[in-house]
Design a protein around this motif. Structure first.
Motif, PDB file in Angstrom:
ATOM      1  N   PRO A  69     -57.447 114.754 153.816  1.00 48.73           N
ATOM      2  CA  PRO A  69     -58.560 113.424 153.560  1.00 48.73           C
ATOM      3  C   PRO A  69     -58.977 112.844 152.313  1.00 48.73           C
ATOM      4  O   PRO A  69     -59.094 113.583 151.415  1.00 48.73           O
ATOM      5  CB  PRO A  69     -59.722 114.066 154.469  1.00 48.73           C
ATOM      6  CG  PRO A  69     -59.155 115.189 155.492  1.00 48.73           C
ATOM      7  CD  PRO A  69     -58.059 115.777 154.442  1.00 48.73           C
ATOM      8  N   ILE A  70     -59.166 111.585 152.235  1.00 46.51           N
ATOM      9  CA  ILE A  70     -59.320 111.025 151.037  1.00 46.51           C
ATOM     10  C   ILE A  70     -60.673 110.624 150.996  1.00 46.51           C
ATOM     11  O   ILE A  70     -61.214 110.433 152.148  1.00 46.51           O
ATOM     12  CB  ILE A  70     -58.570 109.718 150.976  1.00 46.51           C
ATOM     13  CG1 ILE A  70     -58.784 109.356 149.296  1.00 46.51           C
ATOM     14  CG2 ILE A  70     -58.747 108.742 151.843  1.00 46.51           C
ATOM     15  CD1 ILE A  70     -57.601 108.325 148.902  1.00 46.51           C
ATOM     16  N   ALA A  71     -61.620 110.569 149.933  1.00 53.38           N
ATOM     17  CA  ALA A  71     -63.225 110.488 149.955  1.00 53.38           C
ATOM     18  C   ALA A  71     -63.322 108.848 150.278  1.00 53.38           C
ATOM     19  O   ALA A  71     -62.509 108.149 149.691  1.00 53.38           O
ATOM     20  CB  ALA A  71     -63.651 110.540 148.728  1.00 53.38           C
ATOM     21  N   ALA A  72     -63.995 108.605 151.359  1.00 55.01           N
ATOM     22  CA  ALA A  72     -64.425 107.327 151.782  1.00 55.01           C
ATOM     23  C   ALA A  72     -64.732 106.235 150.514  1.00 55.01           C
ATOM     24  O   ALA A  72     -64.436 105.154 150.718  1.00 55.01           O
ATOM     25  CB  ALA A  72     -65.356 107.197 153.058  1.00 55.01           C
ATOM     26  N   SER A  73     -65.576 106.800 149.769  1.00 54.64           N
ATOM     27  CA  SER A  73     -66.094 106.355 148.359  1.00 54.64           C
ATOM     28  C   SER A  73     -64.937 105.396 147.793  1.00 54.64           C
ATOM     29  O   SER A  73     -64.948 104.703 147.153  1.00 54.64           O
ATOM     30  CB  SER A  73     -66.950 107.198 147.645  1.00 54.64           C
ATOM     31  OG  SER A  73     -66.070 107.966 147.219  1.00 54.64           O
TER      32      SER A  73
END
Length: 220
Positions: free
Chosen positions: A96-100
């Motif tokens: 998963p990739i940081a939403a920021s």
């Protein structure tokens, strides 16, 4: 020489291997016998060009599908130029990739907004280090596991995955993440398209090498 390009997936990564097969390029068999170094150079350039094309295509498609900034997707893609084995590889990190990183986060009254997503009850803040991220307290009524994938409660106040412990673990926080699981089914399609593109580029590069050789013959 191997039969062609292929892909391989693991729990956290995807790898696409591109390799040319001279038998796919009709009309160049005699040239391959007479000028094997020229064939090798043409294949090397073609594979490297196809890797760049594939990296740009995947970054654009994933960015559009998952609503993530293309620049952030590119950081998950690593191209390894063709080696002595005649293979070039494209690595894609699927954690998963940081939403920021999906866009430009904005703190709003209800939470945080970024790239068309809204994280109710969340806040945008640098909790550890100098880089801000999107966080939510686990106890919040707005907490949803789907917005915070791969998060596990850590012990002793140390971070693990998307979870951290604030104030000695009295207020556990989760970092907003974006899952990339939905891109897995595309690997076979990407590989097939990349291989077809590779064959087109390889014919162009082989023709270039042939014209160079003919030019030297004429000038001699």
């Amino acid at each position: 020489m191997s039969v062609g390009s292929y892909s391989k997936l693991s729990s956290s990564t995807g790898m696409i291997t591109l390799q040319a097969n001279a038998r796919h390029v009709a009309g160049f068999d005699d040239f391959a016998t007479l000028a094997p170094k020229a064939i090798a150079a043409a294949q090397r350039r073609a594979i490297n060009k196809a890797l760049g094309w594939l990296r740009r295509r995947i970054a654009r498609e994933v960015g559009q599908q998952e609503r993530i900034a293309i620049a952030a997707v590119r950081q998950r893609l690593r191209a390894y130029k063709v080696g002595s084995n005649g293979q070039g590889k494209l690595w894609f990190g699927l954690d998963p990739i940081a939403a920021s990183r999906a866009g430009r986060p904005r703190q709003i009254r209800a939470g945080v907004s970024v790239a068309g997503r809204r994280y109710q009850g969340a806040f945008f803040k640098a909790v550890y280090g100098s880089k801000a991220d999107i966080w939510i307290r686990k106890a919040s009524k707005h907490f949803k596991e789907s917005d915070y994938p791969d998060s596990e409660v850590s012990g002793g106040g140390r971070s693990r995955s998307g979870w951290i412990a604030e104030n000695g673990s009295r207020f556990p926080l989760a970092k907003a993440m974006i899952s990339l699981e939905d891109v897995r089914p595309h690997f076979e399609s990407w590989t097939n398209k990349a291989h077809q593109h590779l064959l087109v580029v390889m014919r162009q590069e082989l023709n270039y090498e042939l014209q160079k050789l003919l030019g030297r013959v004429r000038s001699g």
